[in-house]
Design a protein around this motif. Sequence first.
Motif, PDB file in Angstrom:
ATOM      1  N   GLU A 341      28.026  54.723  -3.384  1.00  0.00           N
ATOM      2  CA  GLU A 341      28.689  55.668  -2.476  1.00  0.00           C
ATOM      3  C   GLU A 341      29.364  54.926  -1.329  1.00  0.00           C
ATOM      4  OE1 GLU A 341      25.883  59.651  -3.000  1.00  0.00           O
ATOM      5  OE2 GLU A 341      25.254  58.050  -1.626  1.00  0.00           O
ATOM      6  N   VAL A 342      28.737  53.871  -0.823  1.00  0.00           N
ATOM      7  CA  VAL A 342      29.343  53.079   0.247  1.00  0.00           C
ATOM      8  C   VAL A 342      30.680  52.507  -0.209  1.00  0.00           C
ATOM      9  CG1 VAL A 342      29.115  50.918   1.547  1.00  0.00           C
ATOM     10  CG2 VAL A 342      27.202  52.527   1.452  1.00  0.00           C
ATOM     11  N   ARG A 343      30.712  52.004  -1.417  1.00  0.00           N
ATOM     12  CA  ARG A 343      31.957  51.434  -1.939  1.00  0.00           C
ATOM     13  C   ARG A 343      33.031  52.509  -2.066  1.00  0.00           C
ATOM     14  NH1 ARG A 343      32.918  46.634  -3.664  1.00  0.00           N
ATOM     15  NH2 ARG A 343      30.692  46.146  -3.581  1.00  0.00           N
ATOM     16  N   GLU A 344      32.637  53.683  -2.536  1.00  0.00           N
ATOM     17  CA  GLU A 344      33.602  54.777  -2.673  1.00  0.00           C
ATOM     18  C   GLU A 344      34.116  55.230  -1.313  1.00  0.00           C
ATOM     19  OE1 GLU A 344      31.461  57.716  -4.813  1.00  0.00           O
ATOM     20  OE2 GLU A 344      31.688  56.740  -6.771  1.00  0.00           O
ATOM     21  N   LEU A 345      33.229  55.326  -0.335  1.00  0.00           N
ATOM     22  CA  LEU A 345      33.638  55.752   0.997  1.00  0.00           C
ATOM     23  C   LEU A 345      34.580  54.746   1.646  1.00  0.00           C
ATOM     24  CD1 LEU A 345      30.188  57.028   2.317  1.00  0.00           C
ATOM     25  CD2 LEU A 345      32.196  58.447   1.893  1.00  0.00           C
ATOM     26  N   SER A 346      34.347  53.477   1.395  1.00  0.00           N
ATOM     27  CA  SER A 346      35.192  52.444   2.003  1.00  0.00           C
ATOM     28  C   SER A 346      36.619  52.499   1.472  1.00  0.00           C
ATOM     29  CB  SER A 346      34.604  51.054   1.759  1.00  0.00           C
ATOM     30  OG  SER A 346      34.678  50.705   0.380  1.00  0.00           O
ATOM     31  N   GLY A 347      36.780  53.078   0.283  1.00  0.00           N
ATOM     32  CA  GLY A 347      38.117  53.197  -0.304  1.00  0.00           C
ATOM     33  C   GLY A 347      38.760  54.547  -0.087  1.00  0.00           C
ATOM     34  N   SER A 348      38.158  55.392   0.747  1.00  0.00           N
ATOM     35  CA  SER A 348      38.705  56.724   0.997  1.00  0.00           C
ATOM     36  C   SER A 348      40.085  56.632   1.633  1.00  0.00           C
ATOM     37  CB  SER A 348      37.759  57.521   1.905  1.00  0.00           C
ATOM     38  OG  SER A 348      38.348  58.739   2.299  1.00  0.00           O
ATOM     39  N   SER A 349      40.947  57.551   1.259  1.00  0.00           N
ATOM     40  CA  SER A 349      42.275  57.597   1.862  1.00  0.00           C
ATOM     41  C   SER A 349      42.248  58.216   3.255  1.00  0.00           C
ATOM     42  CB  SER A 349      43.222  58.402   0.963  1.00  0.00           C
ATOM     43  OG  SER A 349      42.737  59.736   0.809  1.00  0.00           O
ATOM     44  N   ASN A 350      41.115  58.821   3.607  1.00  0.00           N
ATOM     45  CA  ASN A 350      40.974  59.476   4.908  1.00  0.00           C
ATOM     46  C   ASN A 350      40.380  58.476   5.903  1.00  0.00           C
ATOM     47  OD1 ASN A 350      40.421  61.068   7.134  1.00  0.00           O
ATOM     48  ND2 ASN A 350      39.412  62.698   5.971  1.00  0.00           N
TER      49      ASN A 350
END
Length: 527
Positions: A341-350
């Motif tokens: 989840e940390v990796r996914e959040l770091s790539g957020s467009s927001n």
Amino acid sequence: MNHVLCGLAANTALPVELVDRLIPVADADIAESLAGRADLRHEQAVALASRIGESAVRLARRGLLTAADIDPVASPDAALALLDEGAGDPEWARRFAADPDAERRTKLAACPGFPPAVRKTLAADPDVRVVAELAAWTTADTAARLARHRHAEVRRAVAANEATPPDVLAMLVTGEGLPPAERCLVCDREETPFLHDPRCPRPDCELRSGASCTGSHESTVLETAEPALRNPATPAEAVVRFADHPSTVLRCLLAARPDLPPETAVRLAGDPVPGVRAGLAGNPAIAGALIRALEADRGPDVRRGLAHNPRVPLDVLSRLAGVVRIGPTLLPRISAASPLEVRELSGSSNPAVRMLLAERRDLPAEIRDVLADDPDAKVVKSIAPHPGLSEAQLRRMVERYGVRVLARVAANPDAPPALLEDLAAHVPPVRKAFREIARHRNATGPALLACLADEQARPMAAGHPSLPPSVVAELLSADDWQVVEAAAANPSLPPSVMSEVVPEPRGTQGRRGAPPGRATTQLRPRP
């Protein structure tokens, strides 16, 4: 007040012989600092308590005075403090249970572990304040007995006691199985019916705002529900009845309970008061479906509550991030995010989502470094205090975003001395950065000298051990008392200066002694 001596009394580098010299000239403020010293010896504690009676309570709580040192007749507060710490003489409890001073009996009632006979005496005390204090802290069996007390104030205290058996708490909430209370604080003092004016002009009035009694002690009965709702031992089935209660306070307390039944949560989600819905939104007991339903709530406090809910789904949190003002806060759900989840959040467009993630201080190095180069200043500002960032990375942040990130860069625990000096000399200056530098472990003399120019950072800089000793000594004569005390407490203050400002015992005892009229603590002589 002598601010130099107050600061010196807290100075960790103060030589032991100067501690001995301070005790005979101590006033209450100096004694407060001396009593907190980690290196205070037992004989010094005894001398200090004999000099300033008020310090005996703190010294007793720290274990620097024992039962052998205390005379409970001469020093009742210190004796009660020892009893509260479980280190007093059990015989003292019997003595204080019969003390004519109700305040002392009340303090005793909150102490742990006294003999059952003392508990029985306090439970029958003629002053309801004493019995109520006992009810709030006593054992389960005594709490169960006091739940039937004739006075509603005692029952209210029982409802706050987490040792009270759940079935007894349920009876206090519902009123079922208990005889009606006969008295309350209102009808003890006023002719009923009586409604206490919230703007009561009487200076000696102790009734709670809005207190009322028409003979049924209604305000105290209602107030009994509040501690019961806060009490985790109260059964959920006993408090769900408050979901439709006219009291907003009670509905808010119910909405925040971690054992809230799902069907009651659904009812509270439709409450007309936003504060109730906000308390529900932050409750980790609510299910995902209800969280998603509350996302549509337009109340800003409701949405903020959802954002702080440890169980909020990340997709919901990602949408909330763009509409809720959260600030530099590590949210529980972000803190608990898995590595994936940390990796996914770091790539957020927001960028608001990346900013929330950047508040974590345990990010993998590769993700930390990516966020350090983020194109959004808010993200960089959040990641700037993260441990492990290099000097080059921190300098690059300042070059790119200047004053917007300067204070947070200064707060980085790994910021090197040279960088802190440059940040302190930055033009234009950043006041928040001065405060961060003034408390930073790596701050140097030049950086701290710059911080002295800032009014808020000046006391912190004055106490920093890296400030040049000569400057520390000069600050003892500053106009700001906070600066004076901080400089006097600075371990870098030269010992020769310390010795100069502490009066010699022979030259001061005769002139100052104990201030006139002040009662000193009388301690038992050591056998």
